[in-house]
Write a protein that holds these residues in place. Structure first.
Motif, PDB file in Angstrom:
ATOM      1  N   UNK A   1      35.547  45.855 -25.307  1.00  0.00           N
ATOM      2  CA  UNK A   1      34.402  45.325 -26.048  1.00  0.00           C
ATOM      3  C   UNK A   1      34.433  45.750 -27.512  1.00  0.00           C
ATOM      4  N   UNK A   2      35.231  46.778 -27.828  1.00  0.00           N
ATOM      5  CA  UNK A   2      35.341  47.217 -29.225  1.00  0.00           C
ATOM      6  C   UNK A   2      35.837  46.095 -30.125  1.00  0.00           C
ATOM      7  N   UNK A   3      36.571  45.135 -29.539  1.00  0.00           N
ATOM      8  CA  UNK A   3      37.080  44.025 -30.342  1.00  0.00           C
ATOM      9  C   UNK A   3      35.969  43.099 -30.817  1.00  0.00           C
ATOM     10  N   UNK A   4      34.769  43.239 -30.238  1.00  0.00           N
ATOM     11  CA  UNK A   4      33.658  42.348 -30.577  1.00  0.00           C
ATOM     12  C   UNK A   4      32.567  43.081 -31.366  1.00  0.00           C
ATOM     13  N   UNK A   5      32.927  44.214 -31.967  1.00  0.00           N
ATOM     14  CA  UNK A   5      31.965  44.978 -32.763  1.00  0.00           C
ATOM     15  C   UNK A   5      32.399  44.954 -34.219  1.00  0.00           C
ATOM     16  N   UNK A   6      31.485  44.588 -35.082  1.00  0.00           N
ATOM     17  CA  UNK A   6      31.729  44.628 -36.519  1.00  0.00           C
ATOM     18  C   UNK A   6      31.302  46.002 -37.019  1.00  0.00           C
TER      19      UNK A   6
END
Length: 508
Positions: free
Chosen positions: A298-303
């Motif tokens: 899910x880190x890939x979807x955090x700005x």
């Protein structure tokens, strides 16, 4: 004494004796008052410690409360012993302490209830801190302190927490509460493990740590939150009650002050791909540990433009087909070529995503797949390599690592734990068939050399082979303690810059 004997020889009457006794008692009281005045003058005017400014004394008193000695292995821990003794030193010290409510605002849950009551009375309306370290807590103290919940600034209870205590906290406004850290060991039902609360319950909450609780709160109302830490054990029958990953991160969207987020087995796997990125503008530290790799993914979807430290790990079984796209998405979405620190981690299962680390493993397909999928701009220039080998051979296990090393064409610096690790890399030098491992390597750092001259001789031969194909090592940092003068002179002729670990260039 002579006057008294003379008085007794005069055969005084009963009334005269009583009158003389009263007169002497009055004289004794007067002298005792004078002694107290002299002692007070000495303590407050003449002794050096009495001249310490009251502001400094207050700091000392606070340290006596805040920094109690660790509890002994045997005996009873009494955290207030030092402060109570200090305030009994003299009248002046005692008055300074009594006039400062802050000194009495630090409440330990392990002390007897009368002491808790005393401290609460003396703290008046000062913000309170309630602590229970070392697995010691008296239930009566909790009930007493929670009667002052509107004044509590911190609750840190590193002890099993009762459901009724949590229910009281999550149903009573705590306008000054900034720190809440509690731990649960009761997993008999969802009600005893759920943490929930309404908007406006903790308007000042800055740091929240929940160990053993299922998150049921809307995080968007915690606008003052700086750090959030959630940890939950894998309890059969309760895992399905954990918040779904996508919905949880959506509730964190745009928390303006959140700088640290730690999630340890606290979420259930995402059921769908997030429709948009979550904005965490102040986040500098992210830790996500879970058996399911999709949750750290899910880190890939955090700005998070200010991220500095990231620890993403998956302890469960995985394969390259599943893991590689997830990890590649994380790297590609989080890193930009201009800001990339050139350090990356591909060690599945224990990774912190801080550097590339290639160790001896049964299967390195995931690492190879990730390196292959990474855009050229994101491939690292610094490699940490450890093989755990002691003898040189063409064991099949090294083929997987060699395939990765050949992909890392942009690596310019390599750090190894020992000289054999470096020799394994250098042995893949022409006339060996196929591409060369790490063709752009210019600097090597060797943590440990060997007393045996044979590896050093092999090292020099391989350096010459790299130089012959225009891939020479330009700088080498190593421990020269075990090298003979002959070996050292030979290395100096092959490496323009030879440095000893922790010292200056040995060529200068």
């Amino acid at each position: 004494m002579d006057r008294l004997l003379s008085f007794l020889r005069s055969s005084p009457s009963l009334e005269q004796v009583d009158s003389r006794s009263i007169q002497i008692e009055r004289e004794v009281a007067r002298m005792q008052d004078e002694i107290r005045l002299l002692a007070e003058y000495k303590n407050t005017r003449l002794i050096g410690v009495s001249k310490v400014p009251s502001e400094v004394l207050l700091l000392v008193f606070e340290l006596l409360v805040l920094n109690p000695a660790p509890p002994p292995k045997r005996g009873i821990w009494r955290p207030y012993t030092d402060i109570l003794s200090a305030t009994q030193t003299c009248h002046s010290w005692r008055q300074i302490a009594l006039d400062s409510p802050r000194i009495w605002s630090f409440i330990y849950g392990s002390v007897p209830l009368p002491l808790v009551t005393l401290f609460l009375e003396r703290a008046k309306s000062a913000p309170l801190c309630f602590w229970a370290p070392y697995d010691r807590l008296r239930g009566a103290n909790v009930a007493t302190v929670f009667e002052h919940l509107e004044h509590l600034k911190e609750i840190t209870l590193d002890v099993p927490f009762q459901p009724e205590w949590l229910q009281y906290i999550t149903s009573t406004p705590a306008p000054q509460l900034e720190i809440l850290s509690v731990r649960n060991k009761q997993f008999d039902s969802e009600s005893s493990t759920s943490f929930t609360g309404s908007a406006g319950l903790f308007p000042s909450l800055r740091h929240l740590s929940l160990d053993g609780y299922i998150w049921k709160m809307d995080a968007s109302c915690l606008r003052a939150l700086h750090s959030l830490k959630l940890r939950f054990l894998r309890i059969p029958g309760l895992q399905s009650d954990l918040p779904e990953a996508v919905a949880f991160f959506a509730s964190l969207d745009n928390l303006p002050l959140l700088s640290s987020l730690t999630l340890d087995s606290a979420l259930s796997p995402p059921t769908a791909t997030p429709s948009r990125s979550v904005s965490l503008p102040r986040l500098t530290k992210l830790v996500i540990r879970d058996r399911d790799l999709a949750i750290p993914g899910m880190a890939a979807h955090i700005d998070m433009p200010r991220i500095e430290e990231m620890d993403l790990s998956s302890s469960g079984p995985t394969d390259s087909e599943t893991a590689a796209p997830i990890l590649s998405a994380i790297y590609s979405n989080l890193l930009t070529p201009g800001e990339f620190s050139s350090e990356l981690q591909l060690d599945i299962g224990v990774s912190s995503f801080a550097q590339i680390t290639l160790r001896k493993k049964e299967d390195l397909e995931t690492e190879l797949a990730v390196v292959t999928l990474l855009p050229q701009a994101f491939r690292p220039s610094h490699l940490y390599f450890s093989s755990d080998v002691e003898e040189f051979s063409d064991d099949p296990w090294f083929i997987s690592q060699r395939n990765i090393l050949r992909k890392l064409v942009d690596v310019t610096e390599v750090s190894v734990e020992s000289l054999p690790d470096l020799l394994l890399i250098l042995r893949d030098t022409p006339p060996q068939p196929g591409p060369m491992s790490l063709p752009c390597m210019k600097k090597v750092v060797v943590g440990q050399t060997l007393e045996d001259e044979e590896p050093v001789a092999m090292f020099k031969a391989l350096l010459e082979a790299r130089k012959a194909v225009n891939a020479a090592i330009e700088c080498c940092v190593l421990d020269t303690a075990h090298l003979s003068h002959w070996s050292l002179d030979g290395l100096k002729s092959l490496i323009p810059c030879l440095e000893e670990l922790g010292t200056r260039d040995v060529n200068t």
